[in-house]
Design a protein around this motif. Structure first.
Motif, PDB file in Angstrom:
ATOM      1  N   ASP A   9      30.394  15.663 -29.055  1.00  0.00           N
ATOM      2  CA  ASP A   9      30.993  15.580 -27.812  1.00  0.00           C
ATOM      3  C   ASP A   9      30.170  15.810 -26.777  1.00  0.00           C
ATOM      4  N   ALA A  10      29.102  16.164 -26.737  1.00  0.00           N
ATOM      5  CA  ALA A  10      28.153  16.266 -25.496  1.00  0.00           C
ATOM      6  C   ALA A  10      27.736  14.774 -25.144  1.00  0.00           C
ATOM      7  N   LEU A  11      27.344  13.965 -26.308  1.00  0.00           N
ATOM      8  CA  LEU A  11      26.725  12.709 -26.105  1.00  0.00           C
ATOM      9  C   LEU A  11      27.910  11.832 -25.652  1.00  0.00           C
ATOM     10  N   MET A 123      22.204   5.646 -19.222  1.00  0.00           N
ATOM     11  CA  MET A 123      20.873   6.249 -19.218  1.00  0.00           C
ATOM     12  C   MET A 123      20.557   7.379 -18.090  1.00  0.00           C
ATOM     13  N   GLY A 124      20.982   6.819 -17.069  1.00  0.00           N
ATOM     14  CA  GLY A 124      20.877   7.685 -15.909  1.00  0.00           C
ATOM     15  C   GLY A 124      21.675   8.998 -16.038  1.00  0.00           C
ATOM     16  N   ALA A 125      22.654   8.993 -16.383  1.00  0.00           N
ATOM     17  CA  ALA A 125      23.655  10.029 -16.568  1.00  0.00           C
ATOM     18  C   ALA A 125      22.963  10.911 -17.710  1.00  0.00           C
ATOM     19  N   ILE A 126      22.290  10.468 -18.928  1.00  0.00           N
ATOM     20  CA  ILE A 126      21.691  11.083 -19.742  1.00  0.00           C
ATOM     21  C   ILE A 126      20.386  12.131 -19.263  1.00  0.00           C
ATOM     22  N   SER A 127      19.645  11.288 -18.294  1.00  0.00           N
ATOM     23  CA  SER A 127      18.472  11.669 -18.019  1.00  0.00           C
ATOM     24  C   SER A 127      18.910  12.907 -16.686  1.00  0.00           C
ATOM     25  N   ASN A 128      19.754  12.529 -15.825  1.00  0.00           N
ATOM     26  CA  ASN A 128      20.415  13.428 -14.862  1.00  0.00           C
ATOM     27  C   ASN A 128      20.776  14.657 -15.450  1.00  0.00           C
ATOM     28  N   VAL A 129      21.838  14.639 -16.345  1.00  0.00           N
ATOM     29  CA  VAL A 129      22.488  15.668 -16.654  1.00  0.00           C
ATOM     30  C   VAL A 129      21.670  16.757 -17.497  1.00  0.00           C
ATOM     31  N   LEU A 130      20.765  15.883 -18.202  1.00  0.00           N
ATOM     32  CA  LEU A 130      19.841  16.752 -19.299  1.00  0.00           C
ATOM     33  C   LEU A 130      18.562  17.068 -18.594  1.00  0.00           C
ATOM     34  N   GLN A 131      18.283  16.737 -17.332  1.00  0.00           N
ATOM     35  CA  GLN A 131      17.041  16.859 -16.356  1.00  0.00           C
ATOM     36  C   GLN A 131      15.965  16.334 -17.025  1.00  0.00           C
ATOM     37  N   GLN A 132      15.903  15.089 -17.669  1.00  0.00           N
ATOM     38  CA  GLN A 132      14.839  14.781 -18.433  1.00  0.00           C
ATOM     39  C   GLN A 132      14.522  13.174 -17.596  1.00  0.00           C
ATOM     40  N   ARG A 133      13.053  13.099 -17.297  1.00  0.00           N
ATOM     41  CA  ARG A 133      12.819  11.858 -16.618  1.00  0.00           C
ATOM     42  C   ARG A 133      12.493  10.593 -17.620  1.00  0.00           C
ATOM     43  N   LEU A 134      13.215   9.597 -17.054  1.00  0.00           N
ATOM     44  CA  LEU A 134      12.921   8.446 -17.892  1.00  0.00           C
ATOM     45  C   LEU A 134      12.458   7.226 -17.026  1.00  0.00           C
ATOM     46  N   ASN A 135      11.598   6.255 -17.580  1.00  0.00           N
ATOM     47  CA  ASN A 135      11.148   4.894 -16.924  1.00  0.00           C
ATOM     48  C   ASN A 135      11.849   3.872 -17.775  1.00  0.00           C
ATOM     49  N   TYR A 136      12.229   2.961 -16.900  1.00  0.00           N
ATOM     50  CA  TYR A 136      12.794   1.702 -17.496  1.00  0.00           C
ATOM     51  C   TYR A 136      12.135   0.504 -17.155  1.00  0.00           C
ATOM     52  N   SER A 137      12.289  -0.407 -18.206  1.00  0.00           N
ATOM     53  CA  SER A 137      11.651  -1.836 -18.166  1.00  0.00           C
ATOM     54  C   SER A 137      12.455  -2.721 -17.355  1.00  0.00           C
ATOM     55  N   ILE A 138      12.073  -3.884 -17.034  1.00  0.00           N
ATOM     56  CA  ILE A 138      12.951  -4.878 -16.627  1.00  0.00           C
ATOM     57  C   ILE A 138      13.858  -5.498 -17.637  1.00  0.00           C
ATOM     58  N   PRO A 139      15.183  -5.546 -17.314  1.00  0.00           N
ATOM     59  CA  PRO A 139      16.141  -6.136 -18.488  1.00  0.00           C
ATOM     60  C   PRO A 139      15.824  -7.481 -18.859  1.00  0.00           C
ATOM     61  N   ILE A 195      20.124  18.384 -25.481  1.00  0.00           N
ATOM     62  CA  ILE A 195      21.610  18.567 -25.429  1.00  0.00           C
ATOM     63  C   ILE A 195      21.817  20.117 -25.877  1.00  0.00           C
ATOM     64  N   ASN A 196      21.053  20.466 -26.713  1.00  0.00           N
ATOM     65  CA  ASN A 196      21.316  21.888 -27.267  1.00  0.00           C
ATOM     66  C   ASN A 196      21.103  23.022 -26.298  1.00  0.00           C
ATOM     67  N   GLN A 197      19.927  22.691 -25.256  1.00  0.00           N
ATOM     68  CA  GLN A 197      19.475  23.385 -24.374  1.00  0.00           C
ATOM     69  C   GLN A 197      20.601  23.597 -23.225  1.00  0.00           C
ATOM     70  N   LEU A 198      21.019  22.328 -23.100  1.00  0.00           N
ATOM     71  CA  LEU A 198      22.283  22.328 -21.900  1.00  0.00           C
ATOM     72  C   LEU A 198      23.316  23.023 -22.425  1.00  0.00           C
ATOM     73  N   ALA A 199      23.574  23.016 -23.734  1.00  0.00           N
ATOM     74  CA  ALA A 199      24.882  23.569 -24.405  1.00  0.00           C
ATOM     75  C   ALA A 199      24.546  25.201 -24.338  1.00  0.00           C
ATOM     76  N   GLY A 200      23.452  25.504 -24.642  1.00  0.00           N
ATOM     77  CA  GLY A 200      23.232  26.981 -24.486  1.00  0.00           C
ATOM     78  C   GLY A 200      23.153  27.737 -23.223  1.00  0.00           C
ATOM     79  N   GLY A 201      23.060  26.858 -22.194  1.00  0.00           N
ATOM     80  CA  GLY A 201      22.910  27.404 -20.999  1.00  0.00           C
ATOM     81  C   GLY A 201      24.296  27.322 -20.186  1.00  0.00           C
ATOM     82  N   LEU A 202      25.378  26.719 -20.894  1.00  0.00           N
ATOM     83  CA  LEU A 202      26.629  26.666 -20.281  1.00  0.00           C
ATOM     84  C   LEU A 202      27.385  28.070 -20.529  1.00  0.00           C
TER      85      LEU A 202
END
Length: 202
Positions: A9-11, A123-139, A195-202
């Motif tokens: 559900d979280a994903l 990917m932006g939603a995943i990184s922002n909500v989970l507070q994880q830093r991601l870098n992207y290549s050129i598509p 995801i588990n850390q986020l769910a545990g903090g809700l």
């Protein structure tokens, strides 16, 4: 790899947030509103994802945009369309008629832009909500078979694939595509931990 209902559900929610953001940007690109829906999300093995996509796409040639991401977790993100859907989407976005020479010349740039918007939204939603830093290549853009695409994605035995079927709805025109997120097991475990850390903090 099995996920519990809470993780799935979280994903699903993270992908939905990203798709919603992408739809807002795409709406600004054309006069007609675009809605993006995700009917289902699956976690699959490399063998299963190839079988699923070949069945779903009836063995059609596909057009795909992919980019690599690195950071707290890494992998490859792909947006895949049957070539007919890709051509219809480009026509709607650019006004170029199907079958014209100009359509081919603008297709790669247009689909790369759409892929970049959708993939970065997710990917932006995943990184922002989970507070994880991601870098992207050129598509990058490619056309071919599902097998060729997945090979270029570097699938191996320890790969986990997140597959989300996407429907672009434009003036009752249903254009379907698939979002594919490819992780190795360690990266996917890192995603689930966040995801588990986020769910545990809700």
């Amino acid at each position: 790899m099995k996920l519990n209902p809470r993780q799935l559900d979280a994903l699903q929610e993270l992908v939905n947030i990203g798709i919603g953001q992408a739809a807002g940007i795409l709406n600004d690109m054309i006069d007609s509103p675009i809605r993006l829906q995700i009917p289902y999300l699956q976690i699959l093995s490399p063998t299963d994802v190839q079988e699923e996509l070949e069945h779903h796409l009836n063995g059609e040639q596909i057009a795909a945009v992919q980019l690599k991401f690195t950071g707290s977790f890494g992998g490859i993100a792909q947006l895949v369309f049957p070539t007919n859907s890709a051509a219809m989407l480009v026509t709607m976005l650019t006004g170029e008629e199907l079958g014209t020479h100009d359509l081919d010349s603008v297709k790669i740039g247009t689909l790369s832009e759409v892929g970049n918007i959708v993939i970065n939204g997710v990917m932006g939603a995943i990184s922002n909500v989970l507070q994880q830093r991601l870098n992207y290549s050129i598509p990058s853009y490619t056309e071919g078979t599902i097998a060729t695409l997945l090979t270029s994605g570097g699938l191996s035995a320890d790969t986990v694939v997140l597959l989300a079927q996407t429907r672009f709805i434009i003036e009752r025109l249903h254009i379907e595509g698939d979002i594919i997120l490819i992780f190795n097991v360690n990266s996917f475990d890192a995603l689930l931990t966040a995801i588990n850390q986020l769910a545990g903090g809700l």
